[in-house]
Design an enzyme around this catalytic site. Structure first.
Site, PDB file in Angstrom:
ATOM      1  N   ILE A   1       0.820  -1.224   0.000  1.00 26.44           N
ATOM      2  CA  ILE A   1       0.000   0.000   0.000  1.00 26.44           C
ATOM      3  C   ILE A   1       0.853   1.272   0.000  1.00 26.44           C
ATOM      4  CG2 ILE A   1      -1.958  -1.131   1.141  1.00 26.44           C
ATOM      5  CD1 ILE A   1      -1.301   0.590   3.643  1.00 26.44           C
TER       6      ILE A   1
ATOM      7  N   LYS B   1      -2.657   5.761   0.786  1.00 23.36           N
ATOM      8  CA  LYS B   1      -1.341   6.385   0.951  1.00 23.36           C
ATOM      9  C   LYS B   1      -0.875   6.985  -0.372  1.00 23.36           C
ATOM     10  CE  LYS B   1      -1.630   4.566   5.002  1.00 23.36           C
ATOM     11  NZ  LYS B   1      -2.034   5.382   6.150  1.00 23.36           N
TER      12      LYS B   1
END
Lengths: 471, 471
Positions: free
Chosen positions: B233, B273
């Site tokens: 991620i 993110k």
């Protein structure tokens, strides 16, 4: 040898091969379109509410600021992009409980701190089961029930469903003896019963539970010291009397606020049916049980609602005048559609179960069966899809205890399409009924296992894989 | 007596009482604000990326039609409101795989049919564990790791985590012997190991795994015939060399496309993110394993992404030129911030682990410890929150095997705030270090259980209940 994937991942028994879902796949292969495919299949197996979109669309046109994230001269975008508190947007929860009260005639005051937001009611239901039952413990569920529950409630939780058998003789009402019988069945199977799971208003019946039924249920749950989960995602679709009574209202009427039962009753709600927004994935759990709410809130991490959507809907629901108007017009539309379906079917000599809610009727086609069996129901269903060009959901897919009933949806299409569907049924009944009676179909009659095998064989012919999350 | 709620609901061990989360609660009680509360706590425990919002906001301003659901002169609102196919919007999946390839330097071609959308990576991770492990089976995870995994991977699945102990002596790199040792530990505990779960780039280290590490890992997984889950991620936050190598790229480099391993590697990705949009809850699973993808797709019913959000993001990500510009500027910003933090700390004589990714540094404060113990780490952490006014995350909350390391975030605040944080640290180190050294703090040193009790006692003083879903 090491099994590479879990039993859960390899398991085939999550309801995907139910005729309920297979009907959708058939529809997808040959969907009706008035211009492009006028002889295609009309989708009447999908409980969508498309009747009041014009109201929401015109609200959006009047409230451009909201979808553009503008508020008080600034932009909400950053705040929303970053907002990931699993308690949800407070403003959203505040208007959700008002909305819940509104569609329950303000008989119950809901507290936002007892609310857990989930990405759709599918998640809300599963979360509740995770909180209530150990793997191998059981929930009692009245039949007929939504086919997806076999997947949603059992698959990952390991819980079991024991049916409460209801019958057309009393319009599929819950009785004390049916409850007791289900409880005994569970005991025979050595299953600990943790609760009764009801859908009120009922899917697929389109009926609300009477006060009497609710009282029977509450007394039963108190006696056995078990939970009640009330899936009330159709609460906003009640269009006719008798008025809707939420399980919490029934508790209050019996002054049970101080009793143990007050913490053993849990409601599931959603905006998918009431506002017709299944794509936005807004579901919720309401409970007076603090421990359960705390656990469910943490579990909601696994399925939070997009903050963009929370924000938009908090503004729409916050417009109380608009919501009152929406609820009123939506009811009118539902009454009209229900009437169109019922009278259309009556013209063909087919009756619907008397109903006052939902986006569908439970239709009695027992007269059209060749024999009083589930094979005959499957055979008739096949005919209705292939020859009549309508996808309806057979009662057997909802675990109905009697063959010959079908759920038929009326709110996911235009009036013209509904008219056409009624014409097709009429033609079928008038021209085919006799032929159908004269040429008995070649299906195997017989006992349970054999019957199920026959259905399974037929079902296998259809390819699998439809991904629609309808209820 | 019948237990009313499940063990799962009653269970306290879902990581909520980790100092990682408790730090947030402390921050919430006294949050820094330059005008309103200039002496408040600065939040450096939150891995948010606020650095490139201006780009997305100006994109939205230029593309008003998109947020207003307008397309080709018509409105997409109805279609989106009704869209609930658990396969997700095809257009969204197409641009997501392009974006995944873009941030992996186009070394891997991703196929949208191998993608499952989930409401955030929390759900993606849990879904993968449900698919890979039976309750009681284990995943090996290198330390230090994200504190939330103890909840996300174990709580509802019943799986176990066995740590792969990594040490600062080789910059917390994974070694063959560390992997073997963890495997043996699992065997001693009678746990069947189903896979290794890595976070690459690492949270909390801020480093990417080297080709060598990935090769060691792949060889290990092949030998043991287990899975690899790679939580990537932070792939879009790699701002410096060495370049990011995805686990799938490493497989391709070793020409393992035809091997069994090809179906035993699974990636988790997200936009939280990489695009800084945690509130929008976009996570995904990528895998070449068809059976797993089919099961995970069905499980995604329990956490679908709002169609409104899928639509908006499909348009933003579909603007390839914009995305290239975003990725480029975002990297620049991250480099700048990382440098600000590292040099600010260096001024105080504090070093960061050399890093090339992430929204944080793993900071070496061993010199500031009163003794080489986790009690000393807790004591220092308490001081940093209460006296220095910074919320950072202690390494122990990430199961770090050595005391004295802290994760410090740099992308969730303004430059001015980061500057102030550095000043505060500087003041603390210069004025307090000596005092701190002269007055040994009264904490109990001793063996494991006693130490843990001490930490637990202290931790209990803080109230619980923060609901932020940060990673």
């Amino acid at each position: 040898m090491l099994k590479m994937l879990s039993k859960m991942a390899m398991c085939k028994s999550h309801g995907q091969d139910s005729s309920y879902f297979i009907g959708w796949q058939e529809y997808e292969k040959n969907p009706y379109d008035p211009l492009q495919n006028p002889s295609g299949i009309i989708q009447m197996g999908l409980a969508e509410n498309q009747l009041s979109f014009d109201l929401i669309e015109s609200w959006l046109t009047r409230n451009q600021d909201v979808i553009q994230f503008r508020e008080n001269g600034g932009s909400m975008f950053r705040d929303l992009a970053l907002f990931q508190d699993y308690h949800g947007l407070q403003a959203f929860k505040n208007v959700l409980v008002s909305f819940m009260a509104e569609i329950r005639r303000k008989k119950v005051k809901f507290d936002p701190k007892n609310l857990v937001l989930t990405a759709g009611s599918t998640s809300a239901n599963e979360t509740l089961i995770f909180c209530l039952a150990e793997p191998g413990e059981a929930l009692l569920i009245p039949t007929p029930y939504y086919p997806g529950f076999d997947r949603d409630l059992k698959w990952r939780t390991g819980a079991e469903i024991v049916p409460i058998q209801c019958y057309s003789s009393n319009n599929f009402r819950i009785t004390e003896s049916a409850l007791e019988e289900a409880y005994e069945q569970a005991q025979k199977r050595n299953l600990t019963v943790k609760g009764v799971f009801i859908t009120n208003p009922s899917n697929p019946l389109g009926t609300t539970m009477s006060r009497n039924e609710l009282n029977i249920l509450i007394t039963f749950a108190m006696t056995k010291n078990i939970h009640i989960v009330s899936d009330e995602i159709y609460a906003g679709t009640v269009f006719d009397s008798p008025k809707f009574v939420s399980i919490i209202e029934a508790l209050i009427d019996r002054k049970l606020e101080k009793s143990k039962m007050w913490n053993q009753v849990h409601i599931v709600s959603s905006l998918s049916k009431d506002l017709g927004l299944p794509g936005f994935r807004v579901g919720m759990i309401y409970s007076n049980n603090e421990t359960l709410i705390a656990a469910a809130t943490k579990m909601s991490s696994f399925g939070l609602i997009s903050s963009q959507t929370q924000y938009l809907l908090s503004k729409i629901l916050g417009d109380r005048r608009f919501i009152k108007r929406y609820v009123k017009q939506n009811k009118k539309q539902l009454i009209h559609r229900r009437e169109m379906l019922a009278s259309g079917l009556a013209n063909s000599g087919i009756e619907c179960l008397d109903s006052n809610a939902g986006l569908f009727c439970f239709v009695d086609m027992r007269d059209l069966l060749n024999s009083n069996t589930f094979e005959a129901e499957m055979e008739l269903w096949k005919k209705i899809i292939s020859n009549v060009g309508l996808n309806v959901s057979p009662g057997s897919s909802c675990h109905c205890s009697e063959p010959g009933w079908f759920r038929v949806c009326f709110a996911n299409m235009s009036k013209e399409t509904l008219d056409l569907a009624m014409q097709r049924i009429n033609n079928f009944v008038n021209s085919d009924r006799d032929i159908h009676r004269q040429q008995p179909l070649r299906f195997v009659t017989g006992a349970g296992s054999r019957r199920r095998r026959t259905i399974a064989n037929w079902v296998v012919k259809f390819s699998s894989g439809d991904g629609r999350r309808d209820r």
